[in-house]
Motif scaffolding. Structure first.
Motif, PDB file in Angstrom:
ATOM      1  N   LEU A 144       1.031  -1.993  -0.024  1.00 47.20           N
ATOM      2  CA  LEU A 144       0.606  -0.037   0.237  1.00 47.20           C
ATOM      3  C   LEU A 144       0.631   1.241   0.206  1.00 47.20           C
ATOM      4  N   LYS A 145       2.296   1.389   0.099  1.00 51.26           N
ATOM      5  CA  LYS A 145       2.943   2.130   0.796  1.00 51.26           C
ATOM      6  C   LYS A 145       3.451   2.850  -0.517  1.00 51.26           C
ATOM      7  N   VAL A 146       3.021   2.564  -1.788  1.00 47.94           N
ATOM      8  CA  VAL A 146       4.290   2.514  -3.348  1.00 47.94           C
ATOM      9  C   VAL A 146       3.031   4.076  -3.333  1.00 47.94           C
ATOM     10  N   PHE A 147       1.280   3.277  -3.281  1.00 39.87           N
ATOM     11  CA  PHE A 147       1.100   4.781  -3.816  1.00 39.87           C
ATOM     12  C   PHE A 147       1.261   6.080  -2.454  1.00 39.87           C
ATOM     13  N   VAL A 148       1.765   6.361  -1.639  1.00 41.26           N
ATOM     14  CA  VAL A 148       1.952   7.096  -0.888  1.00 41.26           C
ATOM     15  C   VAL A 148       3.333   7.450  -0.734  1.00 41.26           C
ATOM     16  N   ILE A 149       3.631   6.730  -0.973  1.00 34.26           N
ATOM     17  CA  ILE A 149       5.447   7.176  -2.367  1.00 34.26           C
ATOM     18  C   ILE A 149       6.007   7.579  -3.250  1.00 34.26           C
ATOM     19  N   ALA A 150       4.309   8.003  -4.458  1.00 38.13           N
ATOM     20  CA  ALA A 150       4.724   8.395  -5.151  1.00 38.13           C
ATOM     21  C   ALA A 150       4.313   9.425  -4.934  1.00 38.13           C
ATOM     22  N   VAL A 151       3.279   9.778  -4.078  1.00 32.60           N
ATOM     23  CA  VAL A 151       3.199  11.327  -3.308  1.00 32.60           C
ATOM     24  C   VAL A 151       3.913  12.038  -2.633  1.00 32.60           C
ATOM     25  N   LEU A 152       4.512  11.266  -1.672  1.00 30.58           N
ATOM     26  CA  LEU A 152       5.805  11.691  -1.308  1.00 30.58           C
ATOM     27  C   LEU A 152       6.361  12.507  -1.876  1.00 30.58           C
ATOM     28  N   LEU A 153       7.501  11.573  -3.442  1.00 20.78           N
ATOM     29  CA  LEU A 153       7.799  12.053  -3.952  1.00 20.78           C
ATOM     30  C   LEU A 153       7.948  13.060  -4.957  1.00 20.78           C
ATOM     31  N   LYS A 154       5.813  12.976  -5.479  1.00 17.07           N
ATOM     32  CA  LYS A 154       5.569  14.216  -6.191  1.00 17.07           C
ATOM     33  C   LYS A 154       5.638  16.049  -5.659  1.00 17.07           C
ATOM     34  N   ILE A 155       6.285  15.816  -4.109  1.00 18.73           N
ATOM     35  CA  ILE A 155       5.867  16.696  -3.017  1.00 18.73           C
ATOM     36  C   ILE A 155       7.136  17.361  -2.485  1.00 18.73           C
ATOM     37  N   MET A 156       7.695  16.323  -2.599  1.00 20.25           N
ATOM     38  CA  MET A 156       9.613  16.377  -2.126  1.00 20.25           C
ATOM     39  C   MET A 156      10.826  16.565  -3.989  1.00 20.25           C
ATOM     40  N   MET A 157      10.591  15.708  -4.158  1.00 19.33           N
ATOM     41  CA  MET A 157      11.556  15.540  -5.307  1.00 19.33           C
ATOM     42  C   MET A 157      11.294  16.052  -6.393  1.00 19.33           C
ATOM     43  N   LYS A 158       9.407  16.949  -6.600  1.00 21.96           N
ATOM     44  CA  LYS A 158       9.131  17.027  -7.937  1.00 21.96           C
ATOM     45  C   LYS A 158       8.850  16.357  -9.320  1.00 21.96           C
ATOM     46  N   ARG A 159       9.218  14.672  -8.282  1.00 11.74           N
ATOM     47  CA  ARG A 159       8.479  14.186  -9.667  1.00 11.74           C
ATOM     48  C   ARG A 159       7.417  13.886 -10.706  1.00 11.74           C
ATOM     49  N   ARG A 160       7.593  13.916 -11.775  1.00 15.89           N
ATOM     50  CA  ARG A 160       6.837  13.866 -12.333  1.00 15.89           C
ATOM     51  C   ARG A 160       5.339  12.497 -12.808  1.00 15.89           C
TER      52      ARG A 160
END
Length: 394
Positions: A144-160
């Motif tokens: 389940l943490k995959v989706f949370v990680i995606a959100v954090l990557l978008k916020i913290m590391m500007k991932r698209r």
């Protein structure tokens, strides 16, 4: 952050990445395949070993002691590899074991303390989750943490992430949800809490804490990309050992001095568990520095199949139709996500080539224009010079 080393990644479109992402050689692809295969085996074994270490449904040892011994094992590995790397340094390279290098690296990598603390909490939660769910279910919940990680990557590391990739991650959650239907007995309890309340509470923490740890870890490792991975691991595991030792001290103050015995209640299964956890942690650091956090979590998802089959074979746990359907949806999600990533990478490369060709064309145009201007100036100067020639010879 290394100046001049941070560019936009052609794989993840993040501007907060180092040259670890910018080009994929055959060796790097081979490394990723090895990382995924090794991760599947180690992560798949972890919940099974935890389950085997229980006696009458309980742990005879302190979970914190396992985590502490795991961190000590990883520290020893980092020291050995650092000594080996320093011994094989080429002439002229900055010595890895000098005091100045160590102090400077420690200052630059102080951010590793954050994921170390979060991992210390998460490693304890892994044992708590085993009191609620069987090994296969624990593995699926951790995804389940995959989706949370995606959100954090978008916020913290500007991932698209593309729309298709978000859909793939959503599909992953659906697959996990299908597998979790009726995953624990109704009315049972653990640690004095009703399962319905305790399980959901720990699941929320179990998903959020490691997601934060993974993103912080990737950020910190890539932020100082040119620092030796073994030196970074030494700091990371050193922080982890410190936090777990403080937890042992706190436990001893509450339960008494006898709980300070970190080897109490351990068996062969726990020793194997410690080695497995150490290897898993070391492998994860290579994922975060040289690969991708999302790839790491999808890799762990593959371990679900191994865990489920092994759990059924060893402990008689039933592989329900929900499990089979859930795994099928997860595979579709993985294919969709990485297919979109590959297509986006190809499109990005084509765009880069087009921009490069356009730049070369503009440069050629400027050079030609400059050359023409110089010729025209020379021609005018020549005429002016001719005009100023004396009419009579001197």
């Amino acid at each position: 952050m290394l100046k001049g080393e941070m560019v936009e990644c052609s794989v993840c479109n993040s501007k907060l990445v180092s040259k670890a992402y910018t080009s994929l050689t055959s060796k790097q692809r081979a490394l990723k395949i090895l990382l995924v295969c090794g991760d599947c085996i180690l992560v798949g074994l972890q919940p099974i070993l935890v389950y085997m270490s229980k006696v009458n449904g309980k742990f005879e040892f302190s979970p914190v002691s396992v985590n502490f011994l795991t961190e000590i094992t990883k520290v020893l590995f980092a020291v050995i590899m650092l000594l080996f790397q320093a011994r094989n340094q080429k002439a002229g390279e900055k010595p890895l074991l000098s005091i100045s290098t160590f102090i400077q690296a420690a200052k630059n990598n102080v951010l590793l303390a954050a994921p170390a603390m979060l991992y210390a909490i998460n490693n304890y939660l892994k044992f708590i989750m085993q009191l609620y769910f069987n090994p296969a279910t624990v593995k699926m919940l951790s995804n389940l943490k995959v989706f949370v990680i995606a959100v954090l990557l978008k916020i913290m590391m500007k991932r698209r992430f593309s729309v298709i990739q978000w859909e793939a991650l959503t599909l992953l959650l659906i697959g996990i949800t299908v597998n979790q239907l009726k995953s624990f007995p109704e009315g049972s309890s653990a640690l004095g809490l009703p399962v319905a309340t305790g399980a959901y509470l720990y699941t929320l923490i179990f998903v959020t804490v490691p997601a934060l740890a993974s993103v912080f870890n990737e950020y910190a490792l890539k932020r100082q990309f040119e620092t030796s991975i073994y030196l970074q691991n030494l700091f990371l595991y050193g922080y982890g050992a410190t936090f777990n030792f403080l937890a042992i001290l706190g436990t001893a103050m509450v339960k008494g001095p006898e709980s300070f015995d970190i080897f109490k209640g351990h068996s062969k299964a726990t020793m194997v568990l410690i080695c497995n956890n150490a290897a898993q942690g070391i492998l994860s650091s290579f994922f975060f520095k040289y690969a991708d956090t999302i790839l790491k979590k999808y890799s762990s998802t593959l371990a679900t199949i191994f865990t489920g089959i092994a759990s059924a074979a060893l402990f008689g746990h039933t592989l329900t139709i929900n499990f089979v359907l859930g795994i099928t949806i997860v595979f579709i999600s993985m294919h969709q996500y990485f297919s979109a990533q590959v297509n986006e990478e190809k499109s990005h490369n084509k765009t880069e080539m087009a921009e490069y060709q356009d730049l070369r064309t503009k440069e050629a145009t400027v050079v030609n224009a400059t050359s023409s201007s110089m010729d025209e100036v020379s021609h005018r100067v020549g005429h002016e010079h001719e005009d100023k020639q004396p009419l009579l010879p001197v």
